[in-house]
Design an enzyme around this catalytic site. Structure first.
Site, PDB file in Angstrom:
ATOM      1  N   GLY A 209     -12.006   8.197   1.874  1.00 51.02           N
ATOM      2  CA  GLY A 209     -10.956   8.890   2.622  1.00 51.02           C
ATOM      3  C   GLY A 209     -10.863  10.335   2.217  1.00 51.02           C
ATOM      4  N   ASN A 210      -9.768  10.972   2.576  1.00 55.57           N
ATOM      5  CA  ASN A 210      -9.567  12.377   2.207  1.00 55.57           C
ATOM      6  C   ASN A 210      -8.087  12.624   1.964  1.00 55.57           C
ATOM      7  OD1 ASN A 210      -8.301  13.314   4.815  1.00 55.57           O
ATOM      8  ND2 ASN A 210     -10.242  12.457   5.547  1.00 55.57           N
ATOM      9  N   ARG A 211      -7.732  13.861   1.606  1.00 50.38           N
ATOM     10  CA  ARG A 211      -6.373  14.130   1.150  1.00 50.38           C
ATOM     11  C   ARG A 211      -5.412  14.508   2.270  1.00 50.38           C
ATOM     12  NH1 ARG A 211      -7.341  18.733  -2.513  1.00 50.38           N
ATOM     13  NH2 ARG A 211      -5.088  18.889  -2.458  1.00 50.38           N
ATOM     14  N   SER A 212      -5.813  14.406   3.505  1.00 52.76           N
ATOM     15  CA  SER A 212      -4.919  14.820   4.593  1.00 52.76           C
ATOM     16  C   SER A 212      -3.667  13.928   4.647  1.00 52.76           C
ATOM     17  CB  SER A 212      -5.658  14.723   5.931  1.00 52.76           C
ATOM     18  OG  SER A 212      -4.761  14.979   6.969  1.00 52.76           O
TER      19      SER A 212
END
Ligand code: CTP
Length: 408
Positions: A209-212
Site C-alpha cells: 500500500g501507500n501513505r495516502s
C-alpha cells in the site's frame, strides 16, 4: 472564504477528543474559534485549543463585555459544533438558557448547530435527556452520535462521543447541503473523483500500500458538492470521513478502482484522479496466510504491473469530460517539480495536472500541500499551495473556467 466554525466544548472527559476535532476542522481549511465552559477547562487546557486553532479561546460571559462577545461570536460563525455536549448542556440548550458564553452565543445566533452528545448510558437513556434531544431536533439541531462502546466508568453501552472525523463530516455535510446546495456554479455537472490509496493483497492479512489518507480527494469532493456538482467519490481505504451528499463507492485494489471508474465515466463531466494507485501488484495473492518458514526468499516477491488508469482514461478516443491528474514527486524545487509534472501531463494526456511535492515528512497525511497546477492548453503554472482545501479550490476554479462556468 474559509468557513467560520465555532466549536463549543463542555465538561465531559470526551473533551480530549475535541482537540482532534478542532485539528481536523482546521486542516479542512476552516477558521475555528473555541468556546469552553468552565467545566470543560477542568478536562483540557485552553492553551491546547489556542495552539491548535491559532485563535484565542473564549470562556467567560463577562470577558470582552465591551465587544458584546456572545453577539459578535454568533454573527461571526457559519456553524456551531458542540462536542462533547453533556447532558447538562443539552438540557440548557433545550431550555433556552443563556448563563454562560456558549449557551448565550447559541441562543443569540441563527447558524446551524451540531451537537455530539457524550455521557454515561444511564444519563443518555433518561427520559429527561431524550425529551431535551427531541426538542433540539425539532428546532433543527443536528445530533451526531453517541456511539456504543466502553465508557470511562468501565461500563459498556451507548454514550461514547462519536469519532472526531465523523463529527467534522457531519458539520461539513450541513454546510455543503445547507449553503450552496445544488445551485452553485457546478450545478448539474457530474464530477467523479478518485481518492485514497489502493491496497494490493499478498495474502488475507498483508498488502502493498501507500501513505495516502484520502484527505485531498475528500476535500475536492466536498468543494465540488459545495459548488453544486453531483459528486461520486471512488474511495480506496480512506482515513477521513466523507461528507453526506457525496456518493461514495468503496474500492480496494487498482483493478477495482479501474472497474468502478469505467462504470461512471460515460456520464461524467469532470474526472479528477487524486488517488495514489499502486503501480505494481503481487503476481499472486495467497489464499491463506504466507508462513515465514514456507516463504521462498530466493524467489522473492514477484510483482506485475498494474494498468495506469489515468493514462488509459486520457487515451480514450472520444472523451467529453475534463480530466485532472495528480502527480506525487519528490523533486526538491519548483523547476524540478514542474518539469516532472509537464512530462506526466503529456504522457497521460490530461487537461490539467496537479504536481504535489511529497517526501518523508510532507505530502501524505499533512494538512498543507506544495502544489502547482499545470494546464495542457498553455504554459501557465499556477501555484495553488496551501491548506489542502485551497488546493481543492484552485483545481475546481480551473475546471469551472474550462467548463465555461464561473468559479465560486
Ligand atoms: N495513476 C493511475 N494508475 C496508476 C498509477 C497512477 O491512474 N497505476 C494516476 C494517479 O491517480 C495520479 C497520476 O496517475 O493521478 C500520477 O500518479 P503518480 O504516482 O505520481 O505517478 P506514476 O504514473 O505512478 O509515475 P511514477 O511512479 O513513475 O512517478
Amino acid at each position: 472564504m474559509r468557513p467560520h466554525i465555532l466549536v463549543g466544548i463542555t465538561g465531559g472527559i470526551a473533551a480530549y477528543k475535541s482537540v482532534q476535532l478542532v485539528r481536523t476542522l482546521c486542516l479542512a481549511g476552516c477558521d475555528v474559534r473555541v468556546v469552553m465552559t468552565e467545566a470543560a477547562t477542568r478536562f483540557v487546557g485552553r492553551a491546547t485549543f489556542e495552539a491548535i486553532s491559532g485563535n484565542p479561546v473564549y470562556e467567560g460571559l463577562y470577558e470582552g463585555v465591551a465587544e458584546v462577545r456572545h453577539i459578535a461570536l454568533a454573527l461571526w460563525c457559519d456553524e456551531i459544533v458542540i462536542a462533547p455536549a453533556t447532558a447538562d448542556t443539552l438540557a440548557r440548550l433545550a431550555a433556552g438558557r443563556a448563563d454562560d458564553l456558549l449557551t448565550a452565543t447559541a441562543l443569540a445566533g441563527t447558524s446551524p448547530v451540531v451537537v455530539a452528545p457524550a455521557m454515561h448510558t444511564g444519563m443518555w437513556e433518561n427520559p429527561a435527556t431524550q425529551a431535551n434531544l427531541a426538542t433540539l431536533r425539532r428546532r433543527g439541531v443536528h445530533v451526531v452520535g453517541p456511539e456504543e462502546g466502553r465508557l470511562t466508568s468501565g461500563d459498556v453501552g451507548v454514550g461514547r462521543m462519536s469519532d472526531p472525523e465523523a463529527i467534522a463530516a457531519a458539520a461539513r455535510a450541513l454546510r455543503v447541503g445547507g449553503r450552496a446546495g445544488r445551485s452553485g456554479p457546478l450545478a448539474g455537472k457530474r464530477v467523479v473523483i478518485t481518492a485514497g490509496g489502493t491496497r494490493e493483497p499478498l495474502d488475507p492479512v498483508r498488502f502493498l500500500g501507500n501513505r495516502s489518507t484520502g484527505r485531498q480527494g475528500v476535500l475536492l469532493a466536498e468543494e465540488a458538492a459545495r459548488r453544486g456538482a453531483d459528486v461520486t467519490l471512488i474511495a480506496a481505504h480512506l482515513e477521513v470521513a466523507v461528507p453526506a451528499g457525496v456518493r461514495r463507492v468503496d474500492v480496494s485494489t487498482a483493478l477495482d478502482m479501474r472497474q468502478s471508474l469505467r462504470d461512471t465515466l460515460e456520464r461524467a463531466d469532470v474526472v479528477v484522479m487524486c488517488a495514489a494507485v499502486a503501480d505494481f501488484r503481487p503476481a499472486a495473492s495467497a489464499v491463506t496466510k504466507i508462513k515465514k518458514d514456507s516463504f521462498d526468499e530466493k524467489a522473492g516477491l514477484r510483482l506485475v504491473r498494474n494498468p495506469d488508469i489515468l493514462a488509459e482514461v486520457g487515451a480514450l478516443a472520444e472523451r467529453s469530460f475534463v480530466l485532472v491528474g495528480f502527480a506525487a514527486e519528490t523533486e526538491p524545487d519548483r523547476t524540478g517539480l514542474v518539469a516532472r509534472g509537464r512530462a506526466k501531463l503529456a504522457a497521460k494526456r490530461c487537461d490539467f495536472l496537479v504536481v504535489n511535492a511529497v517526501g518523508w515528512r510532507s505530502g501524505f497525511g499533512a494538512g498543507e500541500a506544495t502544489a502547482f497546477l499545470l494546464s495542457a492548453a498553455d504554459d501557465i503554472v499556477t501555484d495553488i499551495s496551501g491548506p489542502k482545501a485551497r488546493v481543492a479550490e484552485g483545481v475546481l476554479d480551473a475546471v469551472a473556467s474550462r467548463l465555461g462556468g464561473a468559479s465560486a
